[in-house]
Design a protein around this motif. Structure first.
Motif, mmCIF file in Angstrom:
data_model
loop_
_atom_site.group_PDB
_atom_site.id
_atom_site.type_symbol
_atom_site.label_atom_id
_atom_site.label_comp_id
_atom_site.label_asym_id
_atom_site.label_seq_id
_atom_site.Cartn_x
_atom_site.Cartn_y
_atom_site.Cartn_z
ATOM 1 N N LYS A 81 0.844 -1.206 0.000
ATOM 2 C CA LYS A 81 0.000 0.000 0.000
ATOM 3 C C LYS A 81 0.881 1.261 0.000
ATOM 4 O O LYS A 81 0.538 2.265 -0.625
ATOM 5 N N GLU A 89 0.868 3.470 -3.193
ATOM 6 C CA GLU A 89 0.035 4.597 -2.743
ATOM 7 C C GLU A 89 -1.449 4.288 -2.931
ATOM 8 O O GLU A 89 -2.149 4.973 -3.683
ATOM 9 N N CYS A 90 -1.908 3.217 -2.275
ATOM 10 C CA CYS A 90 -3.327 2.851 -2.410
ATOM 11 C C CYS A 90 -3.903 2.362 -1.084
ATOM 12 O O CYS A 90 -3.172 2.035 -0.154
ATOM 13 N N ASP A 91 -5.238 2.301 -1.035
ATOM 14 C CA ASP A 91 -5.942 1.926 0.199
ATOM 15 C C ASP A 91 -6.144 0.415 0.313
ATOM 16 O O ASP A 91 -6.263 -0.110 1.408
ATOM 17 N N CYS A 118 -5.279 -3.683 -0.944
ATOM 18 C CA CYS A 118 -4.261 -4.539 -1.528
ATOM 19 C C CYS A 118 -4.657 -5.990 -1.277
ATOM 20 O O CYS A 118 -4.933 -6.382 -0.144
ATOM 21 N N LEU A 128 -2.979 4.207 -10.955
ATOM 22 C CA LEU A 128 -4.095 4.508 -10.053
ATOM 23 C C LEU A 128 -4.294 6.021 -9.951
ATOM 24 O O LEU A 128 -5.422 6.515 -9.988
ATOM 25 N N LEU A 156 -8.574 -0.034 -10.829
ATOM 26 C CA LEU A 156 -7.753 -0.990 -10.108
ATOM 27 C C LEU A 156 -6.585 -1.418 -10.972
ATOM 28 O O LEU A 156 -6.596 -1.232 -12.193
ATOM 29 N N LEU A 200 -4.524 -4.104 -6.605
ATOM 30 C CA LEU A 200 -4.333 -2.862 -5.847
ATOM 31 C C LEU A 200 -5.398 -1.864 -6.279
ATOM 32 O O LEU A 200 -5.706 -1.783 -7.471
ATOM 33 N N SER A 201 -5.941 -1.099 -5.346
ATOM 34 C CA SER A 201 -6.990 -0.148 -5.734
ATOM 35 C C SER A 201 -7.271 0.882 -4.652
ATOM 36 O O SER A 201 -6.896 0.703 -3.485
ATOM 37 N N ASN A 202 -7.942 1.949 -5.070
ATOM 38 C CA ASN A 202 -8.492 2.937 -4.128
ATOM 39 C C ASN A 202 -10.013 2.939 -4.208
ATOM 40 O O ASN A 202 -10.647 3.904 -3.828
#
Ligand code: DSN
Length: 428
Positions: A77, A81-83, A85, A212, A218, A236-238
């Protein structure tokens, strides 16, 4: 009764180990583990199960893998740089299937890169995506074939209103136009999935695009091409929580049961290596790819993407039709211990898949062994001598490779950094 057979298998393993470290390895989807990550592969975790999430497992005995998995998720994360995982898919295709299975249904339109255009097999009718819909259409591309034609794609998106578009591919020379496509997808509420398998390490090293941040919903990836390994998958995603819960179920129980804990522990080590060395590694890798492309071009090969600087990734694509085609060239090189794969190029029909015009070269593994720009020039000369000069270069290849045996961009057992390329050899 089968003890001899077991010995035979052990000998084959040994032969592979010895052979591939004498070769110039240029398969763009491979890399090597550092010594410390490799050593972590023989642990008790290879025997264990841990379905579920850390602290909420369906099995007992998981406290140590819980700690490792949690550290890995936290670090990914930070790196990307994501929220959210998801580290449980055991391959990139598994990660893709976790997404497709929850967000694509019969009749849904999905837009992808074509196979000759570099799209991965899991994005196609015969691969994972084809299990969920048959309405798969290809992105229109620019005349050179290596980039999505944004204007035409925007028109097609407006007309066909895809549920999902999948960018990112296996023949991946230049960044995808994610920001422009995000704009085009706004009206139709089309979701953007970025398959970053090939370029994950370059993204981690901040030397490629930031999918992202640019608008991808994603990113999926395998973790062992330009990322340092081990062989696994990641998502990985926000995105908002409700959608992420679907991805979570897509990963488990949707596309995997146990998630291979020994390779998970190895990946936790690799993520730390990437945090420390990812930026230098990505920079060196891309520089090497451009050097190799330019050297092959100078020697008369038809290197693709010339008008755009050949490549912005770890890959180089060459049209070797004039030298007999990708199948013949890759076989000849293999006989000389230069390992790469034949590859369809964007101008080719699908029917060329087993006799394509192209070869694809990736420099990420040889970069990890400490090769620099001078060595890229020597590799180009060896390829030229072998294919154009029709010389047997195997001994030269083995001698050349013997100078580069240590995995760099890692720590030794004493915590010393290993980033400096080894000294140049005097002659090939
Ligand atoms: N097919 C692999 C490749 O690009 O080589 C990726 O899975």
């Amino acid at each position: 009764m089968y003890a001899k057979k077991i010995s035979e298998i052990e000998k084959l393993i040994q032969k592979q180990d010895e052979w591939r470290c004498q070769c110039i390895n240029l398969i763009a989807s491979e890399n090597v583990l550092s010594q410390r990550a490799r050593a972590a592969g023989c642990s008790d975790f290879a025997h264990r199960y841990a379905e579920g999430h850390p602290g909420e497992r369906y099995y007992r005995g998981t406290s140590y893998i819980d700690e490792i998995e949690s550290q890995l998720k936290t670090n990914l994360k930070i790196i990307f740089e994501c929220d959210h995982c998801e580290v449980r898919p055991i391959s990139g295709t598994n990660a893709n299937e976790a997404v497709f299975s929850r967000f694509v249904g019969p009749g849904d339109v999905v837009m992808v890169n074509s196979t000759p255009g570099g799209g991965h097999i899991s994005h196609h009718r015969r691969g994972s995506l084809g299990k969920f819909t048959h309405n798969i259409i290809d992105f229109p591309v620019t005349t050179d074939g290596y980039r999505i034609d944004v204007e035409k794609a925007a028109y097609l998106i407006e007309k066909t209103r895809p549920k999902l578009i999948v960018v990112g591919k296996s023949l991946f020379l230049f960044p995808e136009p994610v920001a422009e496509l995000a704009e085009a997808c706004r009206h139709s509420k089309t979701l953007i999935m970025y398959d970053g398998a090939h370029v994950l390490g370059l993204i981690a090293g901040k030397r490629f695009q930031r999918p992202l941040a640019e608008g991808a919903w994603l990113m999926t990836a395998s973790t062992h091409k330009t990322f340092f390994g081990s062989q696994r998958g990641v998502i990985l995603s926000n995105m908002e929580e409700e959608s992420w819960r679907k991805i979570d179920r897509g990963a488990f129980p949707g596309s995997s049961s146990n998630h291979h804990l020994d390779t998970l522990a190895q990946m936790a080590i690799c993520a730390y290596e990437m945090m420390d060395f990812g930026d230098t590694y990505a920079e060196d890798t891309i520089r090497n790819a451009r050097s190799l492309a330019a050297a092959l071009d100078r020697l008369g090969f038809d290197v693709q993407g010339r008008e755009f600087g050949y490549t912005e990734s770890h890959q180089v694509a060459v049209n070797v039709k004039a030298q007999g085609g990708g199948e013949k060239v890759s076989r000849t090189l293999e006989a000389n211990d230069i390992i790469l794969n034949m590859n369809m190029l964007p101008h080719e029909p699908l029917s060329n898949h087993d006799r394509p015009d192209g070869i694809r070269l990736g420099v990420q593994e040889m970069t990890r062994f400490g090769m620099g720009e001078a060595e890229m020039g020597q590799i180009a000369e060896l390829i030229h001598a072998c294919i154009v000069g029709k010389k047997d270069v195997k001994e030269d290849v083995n001698r050349f490779r013997s100078q580069f045996r240590e995995v760099r961009y890692s720590y030794d057992n004493f915590g010393e950094r290993r980033t400096e390329p080894l000294k140049l050899m005097k002659s090939a």
